[in-house]
Motif scaffolding. Structure first.
Motif, PDB file in Angstrom:
ATOM      1  N   ARG A 217      39.606  16.242  32.720  1.00 46.65           N
ATOM      2  CA  ARG A 217      39.708  14.995  31.962  1.00 46.65           C
ATOM      3  C   ARG A 217      38.608  14.019  32.364  1.00 46.65           C
ATOM      4  O   ARG A 217      37.983  13.387  31.520  1.00 46.65           O
ATOM      5  N   ARG A 218      38.373  13.926  33.662  1.00 48.72           N
ATOM      6  CA  ARG A 218      37.304  13.037  34.162  1.00 48.72           C
ATOM      7  C   ARG A 218      35.970  13.353  33.517  1.00 48.72           C
ATOM      8  O   ARG A 218      35.203  12.457  33.148  1.00 48.72           O
ATOM      9  N   ASP A 219      35.675  14.638  33.344  1.00 51.24           N
ATOM     10  CA  ASP A 219      34.360  15.048  32.869  1.00 51.24           C
ATOM     11  C   ASP A 219      34.223  15.044  31.351  1.00 51.24           C
ATOM     12  O   ASP A 219      33.101  15.174  30.844  1.00 51.24           O
ATOM     13  N   GLY A 220      35.323  14.929  30.614  1.00 52.06           N
ATOM     14  CA  GLY A 220      35.213  14.836  29.167  1.00 52.06           C
ATOM     15  C   GLY A 220      36.015  15.840  28.367  1.00 52.06           C
ATOM     16  O   GLY A 220      36.023  15.787  27.139  1.00 52.06           O
ATOM     17  N   PHE A 221      36.685  16.782  29.024  1.00 51.08           N
ATOM     18  CA  PHE A 221      37.572  17.702  28.315  1.00 51.08           C
ATOM     19  C   PHE A 221      38.799  16.927  27.846  1.00 51.08           C
ATOM     20  O   PHE A 221      39.273  16.021  28.531  1.00 51.08           O
ATOM     21  N   VAL A 222      39.323  17.290  26.680  1.00 56.46           N
ATOM     22  CA  VAL A 222      40.455  16.546  26.119  1.00 56.46           C
ATOM     23  C   VAL A 222      41.783  17.262  26.316  1.00 56.46           C
ATOM     24  O   VAL A 222      42.842  16.712  25.988  1.00 56.46           O
ATOM     25  N   GLY A 223      41.760  18.490  26.824  1.00 57.57           N
ATOM     26  CA  GLY A 223      42.982  19.240  27.039  1.00 57.57           C
ATOM     27  C   GLY A 223      42.681  20.472  27.866  1.00 57.57           C
ATOM     28  O   GLY A 223      41.530  20.716  28.250  1.00 57.57           O
ATOM     29  N   LYS A 224      43.731  21.269  28.107  1.00 59.94           N
ATOM     30  CA  LYS A 224      43.566  22.436  28.969  1.00 59.94           C
ATOM     31  C   LYS A 224      44.509  23.538  28.500  1.00 59.94           C
ATOM     32  O   LYS A 224      45.632  23.267  28.068  1.00 59.94           O
ATOM     33  N   MET A 225      44.055  24.776  28.628  1.00 60.44           N
ATOM     34  CA  MET A 225      44.876  25.918  28.279  1.00 60.44           C
ATOM     35  C   MET A 225      45.765  26.301  29.457  1.00 60.44           C
ATOM     36  O   MET A 225      45.460  25.985  30.600  1.00 60.44           O
ATOM     37  N   ALA A 226      46.866  27.001  29.158  1.00 63.04           N
ATOM     38  CA  ALA A 226      47.813  27.414  30.188  1.00 63.04           C
ATOM     39  C   ALA A 226      48.277  28.836  29.921  1.00 63.04           C
ATOM     40  O   ALA A 226      48.247  29.307  28.785  1.00 63.04           O
ATOM     41  N   ILE A 227      48.729  29.497  30.981  1.00 62.09           N
ATOM     42  CA  ILE A 227      49.239  30.859  30.830  1.00 62.09           C
ATOM     43  C   ILE A 227      50.729  30.944  31.087  1.00 62.09           C
ATOM     44  O   ILE A 227      51.309  32.028  30.979  1.00 62.09           O
ATOM     45  N   HIS A 228      51.353  29.834  31.459  1.00 62.23           N
ATOM     46  CA  HIS A 228      52.781  29.865  31.790  1.00 62.23           C
ATOM     47  C   HIS A 228      53.399  28.527  31.380  1.00 62.23           C
ATOM     48  O   HIS A 228      52.791  27.474  31.563  1.00 62.23           O
ATOM     49  N   PRO A 229      54.627  28.552  30.841  1.00 64.71           N
ATOM     50  CA  PRO A 229      55.272  27.298  30.427  1.00 64.71           C
ATOM     51  C   PRO A 229      55.389  26.266  31.535  1.00 64.71           C
ATOM     52  O   PRO A 229      55.373  25.059  31.266  1.00 64.71           O
ATOM     53  N   ALA A 230      55.480  26.718  32.798  1.00 66.09           N
ATOM     54  CA  ALA A 230      55.611  25.773  33.904  1.00 66.09           C
ATOM     55  C   ALA A 230      54.371  24.905  34.073  1.00 66.09           C
ATOM     56  O   ALA A 230      54.436  23.836  34.704  1.00 66.09           O
ATOM     57  N   GLN A 231      53.244  25.334  33.525  1.00 66.57           N
ATOM     58  CA  GLN A 231      52.012  24.549  33.646  1.00 66.57           C
ATOM     59  C   GLN A 231      51.923  23.426  32.623  1.00 66.57           C
ATOM     60  O   GLN A 231      51.153  22.474  32.790  1.00 66.57           O
ATOM     61  N   VAL A 232      52.707  23.516  31.570  1.00 68.53           N
ATOM     62  CA  VAL A 232      52.573  22.572  30.453  1.00 68.53           C
ATOM     63  C   VAL A 232      52.866  21.126  30.844  1.00 68.53           C
ATOM     64  O   VAL A 232      52.098  20.217  30.495  1.00 68.53           O
ATOM     65  N   PRO A 233      53.959  20.828  31.549  1.00 68.39           N
ATOM     66  CA  PRO A 233      54.227  19.423  31.869  1.00 68.39           C
ATOM     67  C   PRO A 233      53.119  18.742  32.657  1.00 68.39           C
ATOM     68  O   PRO A 233      52.796  17.572  32.406  1.00 68.39           O
ATOM     69  N   ILE A 234      52.511  19.456  33.605  1.00 65.19           N
ATOM     70  CA  ILE A 234      51.422  18.860  34.391  1.00 65.19           C
ATOM     71  C   ILE A 234      50.219  18.581  33.498  1.00 65.19           C
ATOM     72  O   ILE A 234      49.601  17.512  33.576  1.00 65.19           O
ATOM     73  N   ILE A 235      49.874  19.539  32.646  1.00 64.24           N
ATOM     74  CA  ILE A 235      48.735  19.341  31.757  1.00 64.24           C
ATOM     75  C   ILE A 235      48.985  18.160  30.823  1.00 64.24           C
ATOM     76  O   ILE A 235      48.111  17.293  30.640  1.00 64.24           O
ATOM     77  N   ASN A 236      50.179  18.095  30.233  1.00 66.80           N
ATOM     78  CA  ASN A 236      50.479  16.984  29.331  1.00 66.80           C
ATOM     79  C   ASN A 236      50.415  15.643  30.056  1.00 66.80           C
ATOM     80  O   ASN A 236      49.904  14.651  29.510  1.00 66.80           O
TER      81      ASN A 236
END
Length: 330
Positions: A217-236
Motif C-alpha cells: 500500500r505504501r508503494d502504490g498497490f491498491v490491493g493484494k491477492m490471497a491464497i487462504h480465507p484467513a488472509q482476507v481480513p488482514i488485507i482488507n
C-alpha cells in the motif's frame, strides 16, 4: 478491489467457503491448482459456480484464471466459462500488450457466440511470470479497454530464471523479484490501471502478510491477492483507509478547493503541494469518495463494470496463489 482470493475451480467446498470470506473478488482457478487431467471437469465446475452465484446479493467480483496463451488450453477455458459471464479473466504469464490484444480477440469471439456485448468481460494480467515479460512490462498501455489491472508473481518467475528460491531467510523477496514487483507497479501506472500485490504463500504467517500488505500500500498497490480465507481480513484492513487518513485527505482537498490558484498550501501546520493533493484525492477515491475534481487528478482512472456491492467501491479503473505457486491450503 482490496482483496482477491484464489479458489480452485474443482472444489465445491472451497468455492462455497470463499463466498463468505469477505474478499472483494474471487479468482476461480483453472491454472496452477488444477492437474492437467482435471482441467475439463474444473471448467464445468467453474461455469456452474458462476451461474449459481450470478444473482447473489452483494456478491464478490468474479474472475476466472484461465490457462496461459502458451499452453494451448485457453480456448477451451474460454469456451466453457464465457457463457457463464464472469466479470473478468485473469491472464497468467502475460508478456506485454501483445498478450492482452490476443486475449481480447479470443474473448470477443466467445462473447459473440454467447450473445454477450463485446468488451463485457475484462482482463487482469499477471505481468511478471516469465523473464521475457519483465522486458515488456511497459507495453500494456492502450492494448485493450478490457484491461483492468496488473499484478505480479514470483513463483513461476523463479522457475523461469532457474533460481533456488525467491526469498531470503527473513522472508523478504530477493533482488530479481523486487525488480519484478517494481516493474509491475510502473507498468500499471504507465497503462493507467491499478497494480495489485502478489500473494504471501506462507498463509499461517500473519505478521509477514501484514508487513507485505503495508509495504504494498505504501508503494502504490491498491490491493493484494490471497491464497487462504484467513488472509482476507488482514488485507482488507490494511487497504482500507482509516477515519483519520480520510479526514486528513478531506482537509487537503478542501484547502485546495478553496484556493484553486495556489500551488502549495499549509494544512495542519504542514506544507502540501499538488502531488500531495493528488495523493489525497486518490485516497478518497479508494475510500469511495469520488467527485469530478477527484477523477480529474487521478491519471488513468476508469470506471469499472462490477456488480452492486455493499463493500467500498473499487478503484479499478478496472482487483489469491492458489496461485502462482499452485498451493491448495486447507
Amino acid at each position: 478491489m482490496r482483496s482477491l482470493l484464489f479458489v480452485p475451480a474443482d472444489s465445491a467446498k472451497k468455492l462455497d467457503k470463499a463466498m463468505t470470506s469477505g474478499a472483494d473478488a474471487l479468482i476461480v482457478d483453472l491454472e496452477d491448482s488444477i492437474a492437467y487431467d482435471g482441467k475439463a471437469a474444473a471448467r464445468d465446475s467453474a461455469a456452474a459456480f458462476l451461474k449459481e452465484v450470478a444473482a447473489a446479493p452483494a456478491r464478490p467480483y468474479m474472475l476466472v484464471r484461465v490457462n496461459g496463451l502458451q499452453t494451448g488450453l485457453t480456448d477451451a477455458d474460454l469456451d466453457a466459462i464465457v457463457p457463464a459471464k464472469p466479470d473478468a479473466i485473469m491472464l497468467p504469464k502475460a508478456e506485454g500488450g501483445a498478450s492482452i490484444i490476443h486475449a481480447d480477440a479470443k474473448l470477443a469471439a466467445c462473447e459473440a457466440l454467447a450473445g454477450l456485448p463485446e468488451g463485457n468481460i475484462k482482463i487482469l494480467a499477471i505481468a511478471t511470470e516469465t523473464a521475457a515479460a519483465l522486458f515488456r512490462a511497459g507495453t500494456y498501455g492502450g492494448a485493450s479497454a478490457r484491461l483492468i489491472g496488473l499484478t505480479w508473481g514470483a513463483e513461476d518467475l523463479s522457475a523461469d530464471l532457474g533460481a533456488e528460491t525467491n526469498r531470503d531467510a527473513e522472508g523478504r523477496f530477493l533482488d530479481p523479484y523486487r525488480l519484478a514487483r517494481a516493474l509491475c507497479l510502473a507498468g500499471a501506472a504507465a497503462a493507467g490501471v491499478p497494480a495489485l500485490d502478489t500473494v504471501t504463500p506462507d498463509f499461517r504467517n500473519a505478521a509477514l502478510l501484514r508487513r507485505e500488505a503495508q509495504e504494498a500500500r505504501r508503494d502504490g498497490f491498491v490491493g493484494k491477492m490471497a491464497i487462504h480465507p484467513a488472509q482476507v481480513p488482514i488485507i482488507n484492513e490494511v487497504f482500507t483507509p482509516s477515519p483519520e487518513e480520510i479526514a486528513r485527505a478531506r482537509a487537503v482537498v478542501a484547502a485546495f478547493d478553496a484556493n484553486p490558484g495556489k500551488g502549495a498550501l499549509a494544512v495542519g501546520g504542514v506544507m502540501h503541494d499538488r502531488p500531495h493533493l493528488a495523493r489525497a484525492q486518490r485516497l478518497l477515491a479508494h475510500a469511495g469518495e469520488t467527485s469530478d475534481s477527484t477523477k480529474a487528478v487521478i491519471p488513468g482512472r476508469r470506471e469499472a463494470a462490477s456488480p452492486e456491492s455493499s463493500k467500498p467501491p473499487a478503484v479499478i479503473t478496472g482487483f489469491r496463489l492458489l496461485g502462482p505457486s499452485g498451493l491448495d491450503p486447507e
